[in-house]
Design a protein around this motif. Structure first.
Motif, short mmCIF file in Angstrom:
data_model
loop_
_atom_site.label_atom_id
_atom_site.label_comp_id
_atom_site.label_asym_id
_atom_site.label_seq_id
_atom_site.Cartn_x
_atom_site.Cartn_y
_atom_site.Cartn_z
N UNK A 176 0.84 -1.20 0.00
CA UNK A 176 0.00 0.00 0.00
C UNK A 176 0.88 1.25 0.00
N UNK A 177 0.53 2.21 -0.82
CA UNK A 177 1.29 3.46 -0.89
C UNK A 177 1.09 4.30 0.36
N UNK A 178 2.14 5.01 0.74
CA UNK A 178 2.01 6.01 1.79
C UNK A 178 1.72 7.34 1.09
N UNK A 179 0.44 7.65 0.99
CA UNK A 179 0.03 8.82 0.23
C UNK A 179 0.47 10.13 0.87
N UNK A 180 0.86 10.11 2.12
CA UNK A 180 1.32 11.35 2.76
C UNK A 180 2.61 11.86 2.15
N UNK A 181 3.32 11.00 1.40
CA UNK A 181 4.59 11.38 0.78
C UNK A 181 4.45 11.68 -0.72
N UNK A 182 3.23 11.69 -1.23
CA UNK A 182 3.01 11.86 -2.68
C UNK A 182 2.21 13.13 -2.95
N UNK A 183 2.77 14.02 -3.75
CA UNK A 183 2.11 15.28 -4.10
C UNK A 183 1.71 15.34 -5.57
N UNK A 184 2.49 14.70 -6.45
CA UNK A 184 2.23 14.71 -7.89
C UNK A 184 2.06 13.29 -8.38
N UNK A 185 1.04 13.05 -9.21
CA UNK A 185 0.78 11.72 -9.75
C UNK A 185 0.85 11.78 -11.27
N UNK A 186 1.70 10.94 -11.83
CA UNK A 186 1.86 10.81 -13.28
C UNK A 186 1.25 9.49 -13.70
N UNK A 187 0.32 9.53 -14.63
CA UNK A 187 -0.35 8.31 -15.08
C UNK A 187 -0.17 8.11 -16.57
N UNK A 188 0.21 6.91 -16.94
CA UNK A 188 0.25 6.50 -18.34
C UNK A 188 -1.19 6.29 -18.83
N UNK A 189 -1.35 6.14 -20.15
CA UNK A 189 -2.69 5.94 -20.70
C UNK A 189 -2.91 4.50 -21.14
N UNK A 190 -2.28 4.08 -22.23
CA UNK A 190 -2.56 2.76 -22.83
C UNK A 190 -1.99 1.64 -21.96
N UNK A 191 -2.86 0.74 -21.54
CA UNK A 191 -2.44 -0.36 -20.69
C UNK A 191 -2.50 -0.02 -19.22
N UNK A 192 -2.60 1.25 -18.89
CA UNK A 192 -2.68 1.70 -17.50
C UNK A 192 -4.10 2.16 -17.19
N UNK A 193 -4.54 3.23 -17.83
CA UNK A 193 -5.92 3.68 -17.67
C UNK A 193 -6.85 2.97 -18.65
N UNK A 194 -6.32 2.71 -19.85
CA UNK A 194 -7.13 2.10 -20.91
C UNK A 194 -6.69 0.67 -21.18
N UNK A 195 -7.64 -0.14 -21.57
CA UNK A 195 -7.38 -1.55 -21.88
C UNK A 195 -6.45 -1.65 -23.09
N UNK A 196 -5.33 -2.33 -22.91
CA UNK A 196 -4.35 -2.47 -23.99
C UNK A 196 -4.83 -3.41 -25.09
N UNK A 197 -5.97 -4.06 -24.88
CA UNK A 197 -6.52 -4.92 -25.92
C UNK A 197 -6.73 -4.17 -27.23
N UNK A 198 -7.15 -2.91 -27.13
CA UNK A 198 -7.33 -2.10 -28.35
C UNK A 198 -6.04 -2.01 -29.14
#
Length: 224
Positions: free
Chosen positions: A1-23
């Motif tokens: 589990x992440x310790x969110x108290x130490x995280x201020x900025x979140x970088x998220x990928x798109x394909x395969x991370x947020x979106x299904x890589x099946x496409x």
């Protein structure tokens, strides 16, 4: 589990991370080879045998992600082909809940993708995920793929963030390795980027199958 108290900025990928890589997997492994076969009067197997080494040669380079490059190389309208297949674009389960919680927590949220801007626009149009982000960055904006150190330096120069308080979630192990070399402290991989493929066994980085695993402790108001 992440310790969110130490995280201020979140970088998220798109394909395969947020979106299904099946496409994307179906697009590059089946749909494009079939259209290439039709164009050159080849069997599908012959088309795949010609294309696969060309694809492998470009992996990790900006060209691999560039629709303009492949349109010229293969004499196919790659943007048009993606639009034809757009019905397969899908958001992974529990992504919108996670993004809602991130927005509610007040953290800065950036979408950081290797996707070409035309592909990015199509996917945002289909999913409406753009509404959650403070900014959306394509590696094509910088002329360097995320696998390259120069991408991360340029990203930090343009979007000031502290490495020690930044989280990157990405399904690409090569991208995560590059981010680790750069010094981003919190790195998480996605173990099931393609809903139609088995769960990957990942040992180099903490890995989650879906975003529910990252939500505890993120936003206490939700009772998570």
């Amino acid at each position: 589990m992440l310790d969110w108290t130490h995280i201020e900025t979140v970088l998220l990928d798109m394909d395969g991370t947020l979106l299904d890589l099946n496409f994307d997997n179906h697009f590059w492994q089946e749909f494009v080879p079939q259209r290439f076969a039709d164009l050159h009067q080849l069997s599908l197997a012959e088309a795949k045998s010609q294309l696969q080494p060309r694809f492998r040669l470009m992996e990790g380079r900006l060209e691999w992600y560039c629709l303009d490059y492949w349109s010229e190389e293969l004499k196919l309208n790659m943007v048009g082909l993606k639009q034809e297949l757009a019905g397969l674009i899908a958001v992974h389960q529990h992504v919108t809940e996670f993004l809602d919680a991130l927005r509610g927590s007040g953290r800065r949220l950036l979408l950081v993708t290797n996707a070409h801007r035309d592909s990015l626009s199509l996917k945002m149009e289909k999913t409406c995920l753009h509404q959650f982000f403070d900014d959306i960055i394509s590696s094509h904006d910088y002329g360097m793929a995320k696998e390259q150190q120069g991408f991360w330096q340029t990203l930090q120069d343009k979007h000031i963030f502290e490495k020690h308080s930044t989280l990157l979630v990405d399904d690409s192990l090569s991208v995560l390795h590059s981010a680790r070399v750069f010094g981003i402290a919190h790195l998480v991989s996605i173990s099931k980027p393609d809903s139609q493929a088995p769960v990957r066994q990942i040992t180099e980085f903490p890995a989650v199958e879906d975003f529910r695993a990252l939500m505890p402790g993120l936003y206490p108001v939700l009772g998570l």
